[in-house]
Design a protein around this motif. Sequence first.
Motif, PDB file in Angstrom:
ATOM      1  N   GLU A 168      45.099  -8.697 -15.289  1.00  0.00           N
ATOM      2  CA  GLU A 168      43.992  -8.129 -16.049  1.00  0.00           C
ATOM      3  C   GLU A 168      42.898  -7.405 -15.404  1.00  0.00           C
ATOM      4  OE1 GLU A 168      42.381 -10.198 -19.968  1.00  0.00           O
ATOM      5  OE2 GLU A 168      41.079 -10.537 -18.677  1.00  0.00           O
ATOM      6  N   ILE A 169      42.522  -6.267 -15.976  1.00  0.00           N
ATOM      7  CA  ILE A 169      41.649  -5.258 -15.176  1.00  0.00           C
ATOM      8  C   ILE A 169      40.438  -4.924 -16.054  1.00  0.00           C
ATOM      9  CG2 ILE A 169      42.864  -3.378 -15.968  1.00  0.00           C
ATOM     10  CD1 ILE A 169      42.043  -2.125 -13.347  1.00  0.00           C
ATOM     11  N   ILE A 170      39.334  -5.069 -15.628  1.00  0.00           N
ATOM     12  CA  ILE A 170      38.202  -4.671 -16.680  1.00  0.00           C
ATOM     13  C   ILE A 170      37.913  -3.109 -16.550  1.00  0.00           C
ATOM     14  CG2 ILE A 170      35.717  -5.220 -17.000  1.00  0.00           C
ATOM     15  CD1 ILE A 170      37.699  -7.592 -17.365  1.00  0.00           C
ATOM     16  N   LEU A 171      38.267  -2.578 -17.423  1.00  0.00           N
ATOM     17  CA  LEU A 171      37.671  -1.066 -17.612  1.00  0.00           C
ATOM     18  C   LEU A 171      36.406  -0.778 -17.949  1.00  0.00           C
ATOM     19  CD1 LEU A 171      40.813   0.399 -19.419  1.00  0.00           C
ATOM     20  CD2 LEU A 171      40.586  -0.175 -17.061  1.00  0.00           C
ATOM     21  N   ARG A 172      35.627   0.225 -17.573  1.00  0.00           N
ATOM     22  CA  ARG A 172      34.216   0.650 -17.978  1.00  0.00           C
ATOM     23  C   ARG A 172      34.565   1.913 -18.618  1.00  0.00           C
ATOM     24  NH1 ARG A 172      29.000  -0.677 -16.974  1.00  0.00           N
ATOM     25  NH2 ARG A 172      27.379   1.039 -17.383  1.00  0.00           N
TER      26      ARG A 172
ATOM     27  N   VAL B 227      37.646   2.565 -13.234  1.00  0.00           N
ATOM     28  CA  VAL B 227      38.449   1.290 -12.987  1.00  0.00           C
ATOM     29  C   VAL B 227      37.727   1.009 -11.651  1.00  0.00           C
ATOM     30  CG1 VAL B 227      40.418   1.984 -14.096  1.00  0.00           C
ATOM     31  CG2 VAL B 227      40.397   2.421 -11.773  1.00  0.00           C
ATOM     32  N   PRO B 228      37.978  -0.595 -11.595  1.00  0.00           N
ATOM     33  CA  PRO B 228      37.584  -0.954 -10.226  1.00  0.00           C
ATOM     34  C   PRO B 228      38.515  -0.656  -9.078  1.00  0.00           C
ATOM     35  CG  PRO B 228      37.909  -2.930 -12.050  1.00  0.00           C
ATOM     36  CD  PRO B 228      38.376  -1.715 -12.631  1.00  0.00           C
ATOM     37  N   ARG B 229      37.647  -0.144  -8.015  1.00  0.00           N
ATOM     38  CA  ARG B 229      38.535   0.466  -7.015  1.00  0.00           C
ATOM     39  C   ARG B 229      39.434  -0.600  -5.938  1.00  0.00           C
ATOM     40  NH1 ARG B 229      37.328   1.531  -1.536  1.00  0.00           N
ATOM     41  NH2 ARG B 229      38.577   3.383  -0.903  1.00  0.00           N
ATOM     42  N   GLN B 230      38.892  -1.735  -5.759  1.00  0.00           N
ATOM     43  CA  GLN B 230      39.418  -2.676  -4.921  1.00  0.00           C
ATOM     44  C   GLN B 230      40.566  -3.486  -5.494  1.00  0.00           C
ATOM     45  OE1 GLN B 230      38.560  -3.056  -1.759  1.00  0.00           O
ATOM     46  NE2 GLN B 230      40.648  -4.210  -1.478  1.00  0.00           N
TER      47      GLN B 230
ATOM     48  N   VAL C 117      43.479   6.232  -1.494  1.00  0.00           N
ATOM     49  CA  VAL C 117      42.364   5.575  -0.817  1.00  0.00           C
ATOM     50  C   VAL C 117      41.205   6.835  -0.746  1.00  0.00           C
ATOM     51  CG1 VAL C 117      41.503   4.831   1.589  1.00  0.00           C
ATOM     52  CG2 VAL C 117      43.661   3.891   0.387  1.00  0.00           C
ATOM     53  N   ALA C 118      41.570   8.013  -0.546  1.00  0.00           N
ATOM     54  CA  ALA C 118      40.595   9.091  -0.328  1.00  0.00           C
ATOM     55  C   ALA C 118      40.001   9.599  -1.540  1.00  0.00           C
ATOM     56  CB  ALA C 118      41.417  10.301   0.202  1.00  0.00           C
ATOM     57  N   LEU C 119      40.263   9.076  -2.781  1.00  0.00           N
ATOM     58  CA  LEU C 119      39.883   9.222  -4.021  1.00  0.00           C
ATOM     59  C   LEU C 119      38.038   8.916  -4.056  1.00  0.00           C
ATOM     60  CD1 LEU C 119      42.342   8.669  -6.847  1.00  0.00           C
ATOM     61  CD2 LEU C 119      41.732  10.554  -5.788  1.00  0.00           C
ATOM     62  N   PRO C 120      37.415   9.762  -4.634  1.00  0.00           N
ATOM     63  CA  PRO C 120      35.952   9.461  -4.585  1.00  0.00           C
ATOM     64  C   PRO C 120      35.368   8.251  -5.704  1.00  0.00           C
ATOM     65  CG  PRO C 120      36.223  11.657  -5.897  1.00  0.00           C
ATOM     66  CD  PRO C 120      37.602  11.383  -5.192  1.00  0.00           C
ATOM     67  N   HIS C 121      34.592   7.671  -5.126  1.00  0.00           N
ATOM     68  CA  HIS C 121      34.229   6.349  -5.849  1.00  0.00           C
ATOM     69  C   HIS C 121      32.590   6.118  -6.099  1.00  0.00           C
ATOM     70  CE1 HIS C 121      33.627   3.909  -2.343  1.00  0.00           C
ATOM     71  NE2 HIS C 121      34.605   4.615  -2.092  1.00  0.00           N
ATOM     72  N   LYS C 122      32.328   5.507  -7.175  1.00  0.00           N
ATOM     73  CA  LYS C 122      30.919   4.998  -7.305  1.00  0.00           C
ATOM     74  C   LYS C 122      30.633   3.888  -7.781  1.00  0.00           C
ATOM     75  CE  LYS C 122      26.571   6.807  -9.594  1.00  0.00           C
ATOM     76  NZ  LYS C 122      26.131   7.616 -10.450  1.00  0.00           N
TER      77      LYS C 122
ATOM     78  N   ASP D 170      31.739   1.176  -6.439  1.00  0.00           N
ATOM     79  CA  ASP D 170      33.154   0.555  -6.231  1.00  0.00           C
ATOM     80  C   ASP D 170      33.800   0.785  -7.642  1.00  0.00           C
ATOM     81  OD1 ASP D 170      34.950  -0.699  -4.828  1.00  0.00           O
ATOM     82  OD2 ASP D 170      34.506  -2.850  -5.642  1.00  0.00           O
ATOM     83  N   ARG D 171      33.989   1.980  -8.149  1.00  0.00           N
ATOM     84  CA  ARG D 171      34.838   2.124  -9.299  1.00  0.00           C
ATOM     85  C   ARG D 171      35.328   3.634  -9.139  1.00  0.00           C
ATOM     86  NH1 ARG D 171      34.804  -1.135 -13.853  1.00  0.00           N
ATOM     87  NH2 ARG D 171      33.230  -2.777 -13.886  1.00  0.00           N
ATOM     88  N   ILE D 172      36.319   3.854  -9.613  1.00  0.00           N
ATOM     89  CA  ILE D 172      37.100   5.180  -9.552  1.00  0.00           C
ATOM     90  C   ILE D 172      37.372   5.735 -11.006  1.00  0.00           C
ATOM     91  CG2 ILE D 172      39.222   6.483  -8.427  1.00  0.00           C
ATOM     92  CD1 ILE D 172      39.709   4.220  -6.431  1.00  0.00           C
ATOM     93  N   ALA D 173      37.144   6.993 -11.147  1.00  0.00           N
ATOM     94  CA  ALA D 173      37.421   7.585 -12.270  1.00  0.00           C
ATOM     95  C   ALA D 173      38.885   7.526 -12.697  1.00  0.00           C
ATOM     96  CB  ALA D 173      36.863   9.037 -12.381  1.00  0.00           C
ATOM     97  N   LEU D 174      39.512   7.091 -13.867  1.00  0.00           N
ATOM     98  CA  LEU D 174      40.822   7.195 -14.026  1.00  0.00           C
ATOM     99  C   LEU D 174      41.539   8.632 -14.057  1.00  0.00           C
ATOM    100  CD1 LEU D 174      43.160   5.551 -14.704  1.00  0.00           C
ATOM    101  CD2 LEU D 174      42.737   5.750 -17.241  1.00  0.00           C
ATOM    102  N   GLY D 175      40.494   9.630 -14.537  1.00  0.00           N
ATOM    103  CA  GLY D 175      41.173  11.123 -14.663  1.00  0.00           C
ATOM    104  C   GLY D 175      41.551  11.396 -13.201  1.00  0.00           C
ATOM    105  N   ALA D 176      40.411  11.084 -12.192  1.00  0.00           N
ATOM    106  CA  ALA D 176      40.893  11.394 -10.860  1.00  0.00           C
ATOM    107  C   ALA D 176      42.101  10.877 -10.427  1.00  0.00           C
ATOM    108  CB  ALA D 176      39.572  10.890 -10.046  1.00  0.00           C
TER     109      ALA D 176
END
Length: 952
Positions: free
Chosen positions: A135-139, A148-151, A170-175, A177-183
């Motif tokens: 289970e993953i927690i989306l924002r 989505v949670p990067r780790q 791994v190289a995708l930008p994140h903020k 500790d979250r990555i944009a699903l669109g990216a």
Amino acid sequence: MPHEVPANETPLARSLSYRLQWLRFAAAIVAFLLLAEATPVCAQTAGVLPAAPLLRGSTVADDPRPAVTVKKKPRPVQSTSAPAPTPAVPPEPAVLPATPPVVEYQRAVSNRINSTGQPLTLPVPLKDGTRDLGEIILRVEVDDSIHVPRQFVLDKISPMLTPDARARLVALPHKDDRIALGAIEAAGLGLTFNASLFELAFNPRSVERAEGELSVGGLRGALATEPSVAPAKVSGYLNVIGGADQSWKTRPGQTADTSGRLDLQGVVRLRGVVLETEASYDGAVDGNRCAVGSLCAYEHKAGMKRRGSRATYDFPDEQLRLQIGDVDATAASYVRSTDTLGVSLEKSSRKLAPGESIRSTGHSAFRVDRQSEVDVIVNGAVIQHFQLRPGAYNLRDLPFAGGANEVELAITDDSGERKSLKFSMFHDQSLLAAGKTEWSLSAGAPSYLLDGDRKYETRGRTGAALLRHGITDDLTTEVSAQADMHVATGSIGLFLQSSAGVFSVQPAASTTEGKIGLGGRASWDVMGFRGSFGARESLRISADYRDKSFRTPGDQIELATQVFRPQALYKLRLTGSHSIALPEDLTATLSARYQFDNPEATAVSPYVVRGDRYGADLTLSKPLTPWMSGSILAGYSNETYLHGFAANFNNTKAEFRAAARLYIRPAERTSIGVAYDTLNKSTQISALQMTGDGLGRWDTAVSAQHVGDTGSASVGGSLGYTGNRADVRVSHSAGGDNFTYPKFQPSHEDQRTSLRVGTAIAFADGMVAVGAPIRGGAFAIVKPHASIADKDVTVGSDGTVIAKTDRLGPALVSNLPAYANTTVPVDVADLPIGYSLGSGGFDIRAPYKSGYALEVGSAYSITAFGALVDQVGQPLSLQSGVAFPIADGNKKVAVFTNAAGRFGADGLSPGRWTLRMESADGPLVYMLDIPAKTEGLFKAGTLSPTGAAAKE
């Protein structure tokens, strides 16, 4: 049908009735025309298409046709009385609107995920096809962008990507500790949100997916269950098996005798060190019966006897075991193993990682470009079915039979296209996988058992070393050495698997008092291949050579035990067999043996087989019914020494022989075997019946044997019961020599009745329990928590209870495996409403001889429910957070709210809890107070961020 006129009806009345009917018909036509006037049924004449019927609330963005407003005039209300005549009014001409009107909807419809106007957190499953990755927690932000949670993503999906795809992830930008699903989608990594199923789907292209490993046998790549509990720091047990033996008076001059017997096995584990000892008390009657075909020359004595003691320490990560004391020395298959008082160090996956396959296994690499289903077929039988996502896969752990195996992969993709991959593999249990190693070292003084008591050759020395290594999946090597004060032996072995079968060569040499002896063994196995007749065939050939000077360590120890077995001294032994499957489920096996006598070899037993021995026979076997199979044998042999110790070992006269066997299975848990062989005129009958599973299990066994050449016979039976606190077994045996038909008057008759009652006393971190003897690699003590102390706890699954609590205290689970992931399932009857029992089981991976103190239930057994509001009193909708007690910040429970702000949380305990919830304006903190004597459900009411609770 003609109209029937009533007798009292006049012609004038009939005329008025007909006119009224016509007037009603005319009025209906006028009403229809007035309604049709407002409907553009002939819109084509005006150059417009009529609008398609639309569902209320649906969208018309995809419909290119103009929308038309349909307005209907009110339908006139008809009177129940007869209507007055109405003059016909010509309908007005239909007027089409100059511009198409707009459809009026009841309300606007949105396909947005987040329509709350504030950031939203959603728990959703992460799926790889049908496989649940967790289970993953989306924002979900207010603009509907998803993060989505990067780790979590790195942990779950990066191992399933190729190195290049993994580097892009791994190289995708994140903020934060979250990555944009669109990216992630833009990077082509196949992670998308499925709004219809409300799940996050992982579906990369086949070229982006790393090679997967499919484990048919479940031995490689299995997801190991993380242990939920740790073993006790201090634990131990004492097995106590006591009983009595009765020797009966069977002839004049013989006296009956009764004596007791007590077997003890004690184990203590402290900080990973396991101390073990075994001892027994023997009465006047020897509890050990001499094996058939052997001669026991020792004199039985009553008294206390110790069988062995040792200390064990394991290094499970390195799969190493260190033992000091009476150790189990491991030797090569070519030489015997000698009991040793000393030290041993062993690397063994079989003992310390039984779930890991180190055997050489078949494998096949393949790729699927579409969603596919794969059937794995071995020797014509479907042994596994997989549903695979696109990608490359490596199939391992095929459950091969020894020898040749035919393997087929039947692949069907989602378009219905079917293809098949076929190959043949040979397999042998002596082979190790490439890079896998087993080894052992031991040294000390030789030891042996004399009349059940451990004895030592204190002036002697013995040592052994063994190394086995898989060079490739098809080639394994073995090196061994063993020595005592009299003999030293060494051997080298090679095991090769090829398309022509499995070959093994094991040359060996020994030295005794300066004399060099040579020996060796070679074999060739080709099993399950398709022969010239198209049927499955098997071929086995082996040769074993020993010259007159070849010796193995331990010969002197064999004499010291005073248990003598017939010894066959040979210089060359050849064996071979060939089996073929015939029509009608018939199997034919032709086997032959020849053993060349070695009269110059030194014997260590007073009973030696002399002369060349040989035999050949043909066996036909067939299933006769679904519950019975049989076989018949015809042959020629002089191997009578193999079937009885009292036979004439120097008799080399050959004879024709015939044998018949029946195996009957009248019920699932009942088996009967019957056999007769003209060689020694032996008859054997045996039967076994099992009833029940777990606690309350019964087993009954009976057997009878008669050897006509010697007149010896034996008969016996036993009855056993498995209980919650003890095991009980009663057995009786009778035997003698010179049985003859029909008098049955044997000499040297021995009849004995034995009773055994076994139990165990175990402790683990302060818990104590009594139960059945502990015979597994570990044990567990199970008791209820104080909150359900009056409830009965049962341990088991699928209706099979293996232990339970009762008035005698906690339950004892006595058969847990060591170093294997397992679950101890528990259940409690009549739990309070809302009482949280957790997962209903304990996941463990037990170290060697370890003990577990398991408590079912806990103070964290309360389920709380209520509602949460934000700072302005609005429901806190669709948010997630955690609850933790003030006294213990490490204990955390997940909390979620629904659209109305209602929440539920289980696994809470009495006391003050802090609820920390996510929101658009940052975390909100709530206080939850649970009274001290709360059980089961707790109604929390409505909580506000200030901590004050407004009771509903």
